[in-house]
Design a protein around this motif. Structure first.
Motif, PDB file in Angstrom:
ATOM      1  N   PRO A 118      40.866  30.658  36.860  1.00 40.94           N
ATOM      2  CA  PRO A 118      40.899  32.289  36.821  1.00 40.94           C
ATOM      3  C   PRO A 118      39.812  32.846  36.843  1.00 40.94           C
ATOM      4  N   MET A 119      38.354  32.275  36.123  1.00 42.32           N
ATOM      5  CA  MET A 119      37.533  32.991  36.236  1.00 42.32           C
ATOM      6  C   MET A 119      36.452  32.897  37.565  1.00 42.32           C
ATOM      7  N   GLN A 122      38.044  35.394  40.012  1.00 43.43           N
ATOM      8  CA  GLN A 122      37.736  36.738  39.820  1.00 43.43           C
ATOM      9  C   GLN A 122      36.323  36.927  40.312  1.00 43.43           C
ATOM     10  N   HIS A 125      36.935  37.433  44.156  1.00 41.07           N
ATOM     11  CA  HIS A 125      37.098  38.617  44.426  1.00 41.07           C
ATOM     12  C   HIS A 125      36.322  39.618  44.142  1.00 41.07           C
ATOM     13  N   PHE A 126      35.555  39.720  43.194  1.00 43.53           N
ATOM     14  CA  PHE A 126      34.776  41.014  42.913  1.00 43.53           C
ATOM     15  C   PHE A 126      33.342  40.665  43.830  1.00 43.53           C
ATOM     16  N   ALA A 137      32.025  44.373  37.058  1.00 42.72           N
ATOM     17  CA  ALA A 137      32.763  43.449  37.419  1.00 42.72           C
ATOM     18  C   ALA A 137      31.939  42.079  37.948  1.00 42.72           C
ATOM     19  N   TYR A 141      31.820  38.528  36.143  1.00 39.62           N
ATOM     20  CA  TYR A 141      32.454  37.256  36.434  1.00 39.62           C
ATOM     21  C   TYR A 141      31.248  36.230  37.128  1.00 39.62           C
TER      22      TYR A 141
END
Length: 239
Positions: A118-119, A122, A125-126, A137, A141
């Motif tokens: 999950p981390m 992220q 993604h960011f 963000a 992350y």
């Protein structure tokens, strides 16, 4: 030489060339199980089709259908961590039988499922996919990615493998997520014990085969339709 197996007898893995997909591909290769990889193009929305939702209600890849389940009947399993545990139990490989050793492996598998995946997702993604650069963000992350790499590095300073003395599903689950370390803002050489472990896993023939499964299907996410399917309102529609 592998024995030829009828397609109806093969395990079917519904997947895509992502870290979560590759962890299952790798274990199937390590166990030398006959399987068929069925592509689920997540950029085109295949994960929302009713047939796929019937075996993966969370509309995420991978999902697995084994025609020979524990009771001899077909079984479907979703969630990559659950699939790894299932295949390890089916084959008696890569998950210790003793309770103490087994739970040592499982806690690091849960560490991957609840933290690393999950981390780092992220961070991807960011840092790479978000339509606007949000510095808070990105910093949050990226720093969390560095923290997680540090946790792994400290563990591997004391043990050759994440689960202890033997290569296990904990290593198989974690490795694919670290292949994109540059995109996560990581300098791998800053984590020498992790890098040594990473290189050992990358050199395994089954791992090399596993990360090539469906790899030719993957395309950069550049068009607006794919971005909307993966990150926009389509993802949140009630089904």
């Amino acid at each position: 030489m592998k024995q030829e197996v009828s397609p109806v007898q093969q395990i079917e893995v519904y997947s895509w060339p992502t870290p979560n997909g590759h962890k299952v591909h790798i274990l199937l290769e390590e166990c030398e199980l006959p399987y068929r990889a069925i592509p689920v193009d997540i950029g085109a929305g295949d994960q929302f089709k009713p047939d796929f939702l019937a075996i993966s209600p969370n509309n995420k890849i991978p999902a697995l259908v084994d025609p020979h389940g524990p009771d001899g009947k077909p079984i479907s399993v979703f969630e990559s961590g659950a699939i790894l545990v299932y295949l390890a139990a089916k084959t008696g490989r890569f998950l210790p039988k003793g309770d103490r050793e087994k739970f040592e492996v499982l806690q690091w598998l849960m560490f991957q499922m609840g933290g690393v995946g999950p981390m780092l997702g992220q961070a991807h993604h960011f840092r790479g996919y978000a339509p606007e650069k949000i510095e808070y963000a990105i910093a949050r992350y990226t720093n969390e990615a560095k923290r997680l790499y540090g946790v792994i590095d400290r563990r591997l300073a004391q043990n050759p493998w994440l689960g202890g003395k033997e290569y296990s599903i904990a290593d198989i689950a974690t490795f694919p997520w670290l292949r994109s370390w540059e995109r996560q803002g990581i300098v791998l050489e800053e984590y020498p014990h992790l890098k040594k472990w990473f290189d050992r896993i990358a050199a395994r023939p089954a791992v090399q085969r596993g990360v090539e499964v469906l790899a030719d299907r993957r395309k950069p996410i550049t068009d607006d339709k794919a971005r909307e399917i993966l990150f926009g309102s389509t993802q949140y529609q009630r089904r």
